[in-house]
Design a protein around this motif. Structure first.
Motif, PDB file in Angstrom:
ATOM      1  N   LEU A 190       0.850  -1.191   0.000  1.00 44.11           N
ATOM      2  CA  LEU A 190       0.000   0.000   0.000  1.00 44.11           C
ATOM      3  C   LEU A 190       0.894   1.253   0.000  1.00 44.11           C
ATOM      4  CD1 LEU A 190      -3.225   0.559   0.963  1.00 44.11           C
ATOM      5  CD2 LEU A 190      -2.001   1.603   2.847  1.00 44.11           C
TER       6      LEU A 190
ATOM      7  N   CYS B 278       0.758  -5.765  10.318  1.00 45.05           N
ATOM      8  CA  CYS B 278       0.270  -5.289   9.012  1.00 45.05           C
ATOM      9  C   CYS B 278       1.163  -4.141   8.541  1.00 45.05           C
ATOM     10  CB  CYS B 278      -1.186  -4.857   9.078  1.00 45.05           C
ATOM     11  SG  CYS B 278      -2.336  -6.150   9.558  1.00 45.05           S
TER      12      CYS B 278
ATOM     13  N   GLY C 191       3.203  -3.634   5.886  1.00 46.58           N
ATOM     14  CA  GLY C 191       3.296  -3.195   4.486  1.00 46.58           C
ATOM     15  C   GLY C 191       4.713  -2.760   4.124  1.00 46.58           C
TER      16      GLY C 191
ATOM     17  N   LEU D 255       5.235   2.581   9.406  1.00 45.81           N
ATOM     18  CA  LEU D 255       5.101   2.912  10.835  1.00 45.81           C
ATOM     19  C   LEU D 255       6.298   2.400  11.633  1.00 45.81           C
ATOM     20  CD1 LEU D 255       1.341   2.060  11.373  1.00 45.81           C
ATOM     21  CD2 LEU D 255       2.398   4.267  11.917  1.00 45.81           C
TER      22      LEU D 255
ATOM     23  N   ILE E 154       1.633 -10.490   6.529  1.00 47.47           N
ATOM     24  CA  ILE E 154       1.369 -11.825   5.973  1.00 47.47           C
ATOM     25  C   ILE E 154       1.979 -11.978   4.579  1.00 47.47           C
ATOM     26  CG2 ILE E 154      -0.835 -11.314   4.823  1.00 47.47           C
ATOM     27  CD1 ILE E 154      -1.885 -13.971   6.088  1.00 47.47           C
TER      28      ILE E 154
ATOM     29  N   PRO F  66      -6.065  -3.973   6.857  1.00 46.47           N
ATOM     30  CA  PRO F  66      -7.057  -3.780   5.797  1.00 46.47           C
ATOM     31  C   PRO F  66      -8.426  -3.598   6.448  1.00 46.47           C
ATOM     32  CG  PRO F  66      -6.271  -6.068   5.853  1.00 46.47           C
ATOM     33  CD  PRO F  66      -5.510  -5.328   6.899  1.00 46.47           C
TER      34      PRO F  66
ATOM     35  N   LEU G 141      -5.129  -7.360  -0.734  1.00 52.03           N
ATOM     36  CA  LEU G 141      -4.818  -7.870   0.607  1.00 52.03           C
ATOM     37  C   LEU G 141      -4.595  -6.732   1.608  1.00 52.03           C
ATOM     38  CD1 LEU G 141      -4.067 -10.511   2.170  1.00 52.03           C
ATOM     39  CD2 LEU G 141      -1.700 -10.164   1.400  1.00 52.03           C
TER      40      LEU G 141
HETATM   41  C1  LIG Z   1      -3.632  -1.070   5.003  1.00 48.79           C
HETATM   42  S1  LIG Z   1      -2.104  -1.927   4.678  1.00 48.79           S
HETATM   43  C2  LIG Z   1      -1.067  -1.060   5.816  1.00 48.79           C
HETATM   44  C3  LIG Z   1       0.359  -0.968   5.397  1.00 48.79           C
HETATM   45  C4  LIG Z   1       1.207  -0.012   6.263  1.00 48.79           C
HETATM   46  N1  LIG Z   1       1.096  -0.333   7.682  1.00 48.79           N
HETATM   47  C5  LIG Z   1       0.794   1.417   6.036  1.00 48.79           C
HETATM   48  O1  LIG Z   1       0.156   1.994   6.930  1.00 48.79           O
HETATM   49  O2  LIG Z   1       1.101   1.973   4.985  1.00 48.79           O
HETATM   50  C6  LIG Z   1      -2.452  -3.457   5.454  1.00 48.79           C
HETATM   51  C7  LIG Z   1      -1.330  -4.504   5.437  1.00 48.79           C
HETATM   52  O3  LIG Z   1      -1.815  -5.642   6.153  1.00 48.79           O
HETATM   53  C8  LIG Z   1      -1.303  -6.820   5.580  1.00 48.79           C
HETATM   54  N2  LIG Z   1      -2.174  -7.914   6.017  1.00 48.79           N
HETATM   55  C9  LIG Z   1      -3.390  -8.265   5.573  1.00 48.79           C
HETATM   56  N3  LIG Z   1      -3.859  -9.325   6.246  1.00 48.79           N
HETATM   57  C10 LIG Z   1      -2.897  -9.657   7.163  1.00 48.79           C
HETATM   58  C11 LIG Z   1      -2.785 -10.672   8.166  1.00 48.79           C
HETATM   59  N4  LIG Z   1      -3.752 -11.577   8.357  1.00 48.79           N
HETATM   60  N5  LIG Z   1      -1.659 -10.705   8.909  1.00 48.79           N
HETATM   61  C12 LIG Z   1      -0.658  -9.808   8.716  1.00 48.79           C
HETATM   62  N6  LIG Z   1      -0.707  -8.821   7.775  1.00 48.79           N
HETATM   63  C13 LIG Z   1      -1.816  -8.753   7.021  1.00 48.79           C
HETATM   64  C14 LIG Z   1      -1.295  -6.521   4.105  1.00 48.79           C
HETATM   65  O4  LIG Z   1      -0.405  -7.369   3.422  1.00 48.79           O
HETATM   66  C15 LIG Z   1      -0.896  -5.033   4.090  1.00 48.79           C
HETATM   67  O5  LIG Z   1       0.494  -4.904   3.931  1.00 48.79           O
END
Ligand SMILES: C[S@@+](CC[C@H](N)C(=O)[O-])C[C@H]1O[C@@H](n2cnc3c(N)ncnc32)[C@H](O)[C@@H]1O
Length: 275
Positions: A87, A116, A118, A122, A140, A181, A201
Protein backbone atom coordinates in the motif's frame (compact mmCIF):
# COMPACT_ATOMS: atom_id res chain seq x y z
CA UNK A 1 11.50 20.67 -25.91
CA UNK A 2 11.81 22.68 -22.70
CA UNK A 3 10.18 22.12 -19.31
CA UNK A 4 7.56 24.83 -19.64
CA UNK A 5 6.42 23.65 -23.06
CA UNK A 6 6.28 20.03 -21.93
CA UNK A 7 4.12 20.98 -18.92
CA UNK A 8 1.54 22.48 -21.30
CA UNK A 9 1.63 19.56 -23.74
CA UNK A 10 -1.84 17.95 -23.97
CA UNK A 11 -0.23 14.53 -23.53
CA UNK A 12 1.02 15.70 -20.13
CA UNK A 13 -2.05 17.66 -19.13
CA UNK A 14 -4.18 14.50 -19.29
CA UNK A 15 -2.24 13.19 -16.30
CA UNK A 16 -3.89 15.92 -14.21
CA UNK A 17 -0.85 16.19 -11.92
CA UNK A 18 -0.85 18.85 -9.24
CA UNK A 19 2.07 21.30 -9.17
CA UNK A 20 3.70 19.23 -6.44
CA UNK A 21 3.23 15.96 -8.33
CA UNK A 22 4.59 17.49 -11.53
CA UNK A 23 7.60 18.76 -9.65
CA UNK A 24 8.27 15.28 -8.25
CA UNK A 25 7.98 13.71 -11.71
CA UNK A 26 10.41 16.25 -13.19
CA UNK A 27 12.82 15.74 -10.31
CA UNK A 28 12.67 11.95 -10.73
CA UNK A 29 13.11 11.93 -14.52
CA UNK A 30 15.30 14.99 -15.12
CA UNK A 31 17.08 15.37 -11.79
CA UNK A 32 15.95 19.01 -11.49
CA UNK A 33 15.11 20.11 -7.96
CA UNK A 34 11.94 22.10 -7.32
CA UNK A 35 14.10 25.23 -7.04
CA UNK A 36 15.83 24.46 -10.38
CA UNK A 37 12.41 24.12 -11.97
CA UNK A 38 11.25 27.47 -10.60
CA UNK A 39 14.44 29.30 -11.54
CA UNK A 40 14.85 27.72 -14.99
CA UNK A 41 11.43 26.86 -16.39
CA UNK A 42 12.92 26.83 -19.86
CA UNK A 43 15.48 24.12 -19.10
CA UNK A 44 16.03 22.02 -22.21
CA UNK A 45 15.08 18.37 -21.92
CA UNK A 46 16.58 15.48 -23.86
CA UNK A 47 14.34 13.39 -26.11
CA UNK A 48 14.69 10.51 -23.70
CA UNK A 49 13.53 12.64 -20.74
CA UNK A 50 10.52 13.86 -22.72
CA UNK A 51 9.65 10.26 -23.67
CA UNK A 52 9.92 9.14 -20.03
CA UNK A 53 7.64 11.93 -18.81
CA UNK A 54 5.11 11.16 -21.55
CA UNK A 55 5.16 7.45 -20.66
CA UNK A 56 4.48 8.29 -17.00
CA UNK A 57 1.68 10.68 -18.02
CA UNK A 58 0.07 7.88 -20.01
CA UNK A 59 0.19 5.57 -17.00
CA UNK A 60 -1.20 8.34 -14.77
CA UNK A 61 -4.04 8.88 -17.22
CA UNK A 62 -4.93 5.20 -16.79
CA UNK A 63 -5.23 5.88 -13.04
CA UNK A 64 -1.91 4.61 -11.71
CA UNK A 65 -1.09 6.46 -8.47
CA UNK A 66 1.97 8.69 -8.25
CA UNK A 67 3.64 6.51 -5.59
CA UNK A 68 3.86 3.59 -8.02
CA UNK A 69 4.88 5.82 -10.95
CA UNK A 70 7.79 7.18 -8.95
CA UNK A 71 8.45 3.96 -7.03
CA UNK A 72 8.69 5.87 -3.76
CA UNK A 73 6.85 8.18 -1.40
CA UNK A 74 7.53 10.03 1.80
CA UNK A 75 6.16 8.99 5.18
CA UNK A 76 7.11 11.14 8.15
CA UNK A 77 10.07 12.53 6.16
CA UNK A 78 11.36 9.02 5.40
CA UNK A 79 11.69 8.24 1.73
CA UNK A 80 10.24 4.76 1.25
CA UNK A 81 10.59 2.60 -1.83
CA UNK A 82 7.30 1.19 -3.06
CA UNK A 83 6.31 -1.68 -5.29
CA UNK A 84 2.77 -2.74 -6.26
CA UNK A 85 3.03 -5.32 -3.44
CA UNK A 86 2.57 -2.63 -0.79
CA UNK A 87 0.00 0.00 0.00
CA UNK A 88 1.14 3.58 -0.57
CA UNK A 89 1.39 4.97 2.99
CA UNK A 90 -1.19 7.70 3.62
CA UNK A 91 -1.04 10.94 5.59
CA UNK A 92 -3.92 9.52 7.69
CA UNK A 93 -1.50 6.95 9.04
CA UNK A 94 0.70 9.76 10.36
CA UNK A 95 -2.21 10.37 12.77
CA UNK A 96 -1.63 6.86 14.10
CA UNK A 97 2.12 7.52 14.28
CA UNK A 98 1.63 10.73 16.26
CA UNK A 99 -0.89 9.09 18.59
CA UNK A 100 1.68 6.36 19.25
CA UNK A 101 4.44 8.91 19.87
CA UNK A 102 2.22 10.85 22.29
CA UNK A 103 1.44 7.64 24.16
CA UNK A 104 5.12 6.65 24.21
CA UNK A 105 6.09 10.03 25.62
CA UNK A 106 4.33 9.17 28.88
CA UNK A 107 4.75 5.38 29.00
CA UNK A 108 8.29 4.94 27.62
CA UNK A 109 7.75 1.49 26.06
CA UNK A 110 10.74 -0.64 25.21
CA UNK A 111 9.20 -2.79 22.50
CA UNK A 112 6.65 -2.13 19.79
CA UNK A 113 5.00 -4.29 17.16
CA UNK A 114 3.72 -2.83 13.87
CA UNK A 115 1.40 -5.57 12.67
CA UNK A 116 0.27 -5.29 9.01
CA UNK A 117 3.42 -3.29 8.33
CA UNK A 118 3.30 -3.19 4.49
CA UNK A 119 6.18 -0.98 3.31
CA UNK A 120 7.32 -0.75 6.94
CA UNK A 121 6.20 2.89 7.19
CA UNK A 122 5.10 2.91 10.83
CA UNK A 123 7.81 0.57 12.10
CA UNK A 124 10.53 2.61 10.40
CA UNK A 125 9.15 5.98 11.46
CA UNK A 126 9.02 4.79 15.09
CA UNK A 127 12.55 3.40 14.91
CA UNK A 128 13.84 6.59 13.28
CA UNK A 129 12.32 8.73 16.02
CA UNK A 130 13.13 6.38 18.92
CA UNK A 131 16.42 4.61 18.12
CA UNK A 132 16.50 2.71 21.44
CA UNK A 133 13.10 1.14 20.85
CA UNK A 134 12.99 -2.53 19.88
CA UNK A 135 10.72 -2.58 16.81
CA UNK A 136 9.13 -5.55 15.05
CA UNK A 137 7.27 -5.22 11.76
CA UNK A 138 5.01 -8.10 10.69
CA UNK A 139 2.99 -8.79 7.57
CA UNK A 140 1.37 -11.83 5.97
CA UNK A 141 2.79 -10.89 2.57
CA UNK A 142 6.40 -12.07 2.00
CA UNK A 143 6.71 -9.54 -0.83
CA UNK A 144 5.65 -6.71 1.46
CA UNK A 145 8.22 -7.79 4.04
CA UNK A 146 10.89 -7.81 1.30
CA UNK A 147 9.99 -4.16 0.55
CA UNK A 148 9.95 -3.23 4.25
CA UNK A 149 13.31 -4.92 4.86
CA UNK A 150 14.85 -3.14 1.85
CA UNK A 151 13.53 0.17 3.18
CA UNK A 152 15.01 -0.54 6.60
CA UNK A 153 18.38 -1.49 5.09
CA UNK A 154 18.44 1.60 2.89
CA UNK A 155 17.62 3.87 5.82
CA UNK A 156 20.00 1.98 8.17
CA UNK A 157 17.14 1.37 10.60
CA UNK A 158 17.22 -1.93 12.42
CA UNK A 159 13.78 -3.56 12.65
CA UNK A 160 12.93 -7.22 13.21
CA UNK A 161 10.86 -8.18 10.12
CA UNK A 162 8.53 -11.18 10.28
CA UNK A 163 6.24 -12.84 7.75
CA UNK A 164 3.23 -14.08 9.69
CA UNK A 165 -0.54 -14.11 9.92
CA UNK A 166 -1.17 -11.34 12.48
CA UNK A 167 0.50 -12.48 15.73
CA UNK A 168 1.33 -16.12 14.99
CA UNK A 169 4.68 -17.02 16.51
CA UNK A 170 5.20 -13.54 17.98
CA UNK A 171 5.93 -12.78 21.64
CA UNK A 172 4.77 -9.88 23.80
CA UNK A 173 5.25 -6.16 23.30
CA UNK A 174 4.67 -2.97 25.29
CA UNK A 175 2.79 -1.38 22.42
CA UNK A 176 1.08 -2.60 19.24
CA UNK A 177 0.28 -0.29 16.34
CA UNK A 178 -1.73 -1.46 13.37
CA UNK A 179 -3.14 -0.12 10.14
CA UNK A 180 -4.98 -3.24 8.93
CA UNK A 181 -7.06 -3.78 5.80
CA UNK A 182 -10.44 -2.32 6.75
CA UNK A 183 -12.37 -1.48 3.57
CA UNK A 184 -15.61 -3.28 2.78
CA UNK A 185 -15.04 -5.07 -0.58
CA UNK A 186 -18.51 -3.87 -1.62
CA UNK A 187 -17.79 -0.21 -0.87
CA UNK A 188 -18.36 1.55 -4.20
CA UNK A 189 -16.73 4.76 -2.94
CA UNK A 190 -13.26 3.25 -3.38
CA UNK A 191 -11.43 5.18 -6.12
CA UNK A 192 -10.56 3.11 -9.23
CA UNK A 193 -6.91 4.19 -8.84
CA UNK A 194 -6.95 2.52 -5.41
CA UNK A 195 -9.02 -0.55 -6.27
CA UNK A 196 -7.19 -1.25 -9.54
CA UNK A 197 -3.61 -0.62 -8.42
CA UNK A 198 -3.14 -1.18 -4.69
CA UNK A 199 -2.98 -4.74 -3.31
CA UNK A 200 -6.41 -6.12 -2.39
CA UNK A 201 -4.82 -7.87 0.61
CA UNK A 202 -3.85 -4.45 1.98
CA UNK A 203 -7.23 -2.83 1.40
CA UNK A 204 -10.16 -5.14 1.83
CA UNK A 205 -11.61 -7.22 4.65
CA UNK A 206 -14.86 -9.17 4.81
CA UNK A 207 -17.61 -8.41 7.37
CA UNK A 208 -17.97 -4.83 6.09
CA UNK A 209 -14.25 -4.27 6.51
CA UNK A 210 -14.07 -5.56 10.07
CA UNK A 211 -12.93 -9.20 9.65
CA UNK A 212 -9.21 -8.59 10.21
CA UNK A 213 -9.87 -6.01 12.95
CA UNK A 214 -12.03 -8.53 14.84
CA UNK A 215 -9.23 -11.10 14.71
CA UNK A 216 -6.83 -8.46 15.99
CA UNK A 217 -9.14 -7.58 18.88
CA UNK A 218 -9.47 -11.27 19.76
CA UNK A 219 -5.73 -11.95 19.79
CA UNK A 220 -3.73 -8.79 20.43
CA UNK A 221 -4.14 -8.76 24.21
CA UNK A 222 -2.13 -12.02 24.47
CA UNK A 223 0.76 -10.22 22.77
CA UNK A 224 0.78 -7.18 25.04
CA UNK A 225 2.71 -6.89 28.25
CA UNK A 226 0.60 -6.06 31.29
CA UNK A 227 -0.83 -2.55 30.81
CA UNK A 228 0.18 -2.52 27.15
CA UNK A 229 -1.80 -0.55 24.59
CA UNK A 230 -3.11 -1.23 21.09
CA UNK A 231 -3.52 1.65 18.64
CA UNK A 232 -5.65 0.71 15.68
CA UNK A 233 -6.34 2.71 12.51
CA UNK A 234 -9.76 2.21 10.92
CA UNK A 235 -12.37 3.75 8.68
CA UNK A 236 -14.19 6.84 9.96
CA UNK A 237 -17.50 5.01 10.42
CA UNK A 238 -16.05 1.96 12.15
CA UNK A 239 -15.13 3.33 15.59
CA UNK A 240 -18.51 2.57 17.23
CA UNK A 241 -18.56 -1.09 16.19
CA UNK A 242 -14.89 -1.54 17.03
CA UNK A 243 -15.35 -0.01 20.50
CA UNK A 244 -18.37 -2.24 21.20
CA UNK A 245 -16.54 -5.41 20.13
CA UNK A 246 -13.40 -4.37 21.99
CA UNK A 247 -15.27 -3.82 25.27
CA UNK A 248 -16.99 -7.23 24.91
CA UNK A 249 -13.54 -8.80 24.55
CA UNK A 250 -12.23 -7.14 27.71
CA UNK A 251 -10.50 -4.06 26.32
CA UNK A 252 -10.62 -0.71 28.04
CA UNK A 253 -11.25 1.70 25.16
CA UNK A 254 -9.22 4.80 26.01
CA UNK A 255 -9.71 7.26 23.15
CA UNK A 256 -10.55 7.82 19.53
CA UNK A 257 -8.13 10.13 17.72
CA UNK A 258 -9.49 12.13 14.77
CA UNK A 259 -7.68 12.59 11.46
CA UNK A 260 -6.93 16.00 9.94
CA UNK A 261 -10.50 16.16 8.61
CA UNK A 262 -11.89 15.55 12.12
CA UNK A 263 -13.08 12.01 11.31
CA UNK A 264 -12.71 9.14 13.80
CA UNK A 265 -9.53 7.42 12.71
CA UNK A 266 -7.50 5.74 15.46
CA UNK A 267 -8.88 3.84 18.44
CA UNK A 268 -6.63 3.38 21.46
CA UNK A 269 -7.29 0.58 23.93
CA UNK A 270 -5.69 -1.21 26.84
CA UNK A 271 -6.10 -4.87 27.74
CA UNK A 272 -7.54 -4.84 31.24
CA UNK A 273 -8.27 -8.37 32.38
CA UNK A 274 -5.80 -10.99 33.59
CA UNK A 275 -5.20 -12.98 30.46
C1 LIG B 1 -3.63 -1.07 5.00
S1 LIG B 1 -2.10 -1.93 4.68
C2 LIG B 1 -1.07 -1.06 5.82
C3 LIG B 1 0.36 -0.97 5.40
C4 LIG B 1 1.21 -0.01 6.26
N1 LIG B 1 1.10 -0.33 7.68
C5 LIG B 1 0.79 1.42 6.04
O1 LIG B 1 0.16 1.99 6.93
O2 LIG B 1 1.10 1.97 4.99
C6 LIG B 1 -2.45 -3.46 5.45
C7 LIG B 1 -1.33 -4.50 5.44
O3 LIG B 1 -1.82 -5.64 6.15
C8 LIG B 1 -1.30 -6.82 5.58
N2 LIG B 1 -2.17 -7.91 6.02
C9 LIG B 1 -3.39 -8.26 5.57
N3 LIG B 1 -3.86 -9.33 6.25
C10 LIG B 1 -2.90 -9.66 7.16
C11 LIG B 1 -2.79 -10.67 8.17
N4 LIG B 1 -3.75 -11.58 8.36
N5 LIG B 1 -1.66 -10.70 8.91
C12 LIG B 1 -0.66 -9.81 8.72
N6 LIG B 1 -0.71 -8.82 7.78
C13 LIG B 1 -1.82 -8.75 7.02
C14 LIG B 1 -1.30 -6.52 4.11
O4 LIG B 1 -0.41 -7.37 3.42
C15 LIG B 1 -0.90 -5.03 4.09
O5 LIG B 1 0.49 -4.90 3.93
Amino acid sequence: MNLEVLRQDPRVRVADWTVREWSQIVQAVCGLSHMDQLLSPQSALSNSQVEQVLALAERAQDGEPLGYLLGWTYFDALRLTLTPDVLIPRPDTEVLLHAALAHMHSTKPQSVLDVCTGSGALALALKARCPDLSVTGADISPNAIDVARANGDHLSLSVNWVVTDLFEGLGQFDLIVCNPPYIDPNDDRVEPSVRDYEPALALFAEKEGLAVIERILERASCHLQFGGVLLLEHGPEQHGRIATTARKLGWDVLACVPDLAGRDRVTTMRAVDDR
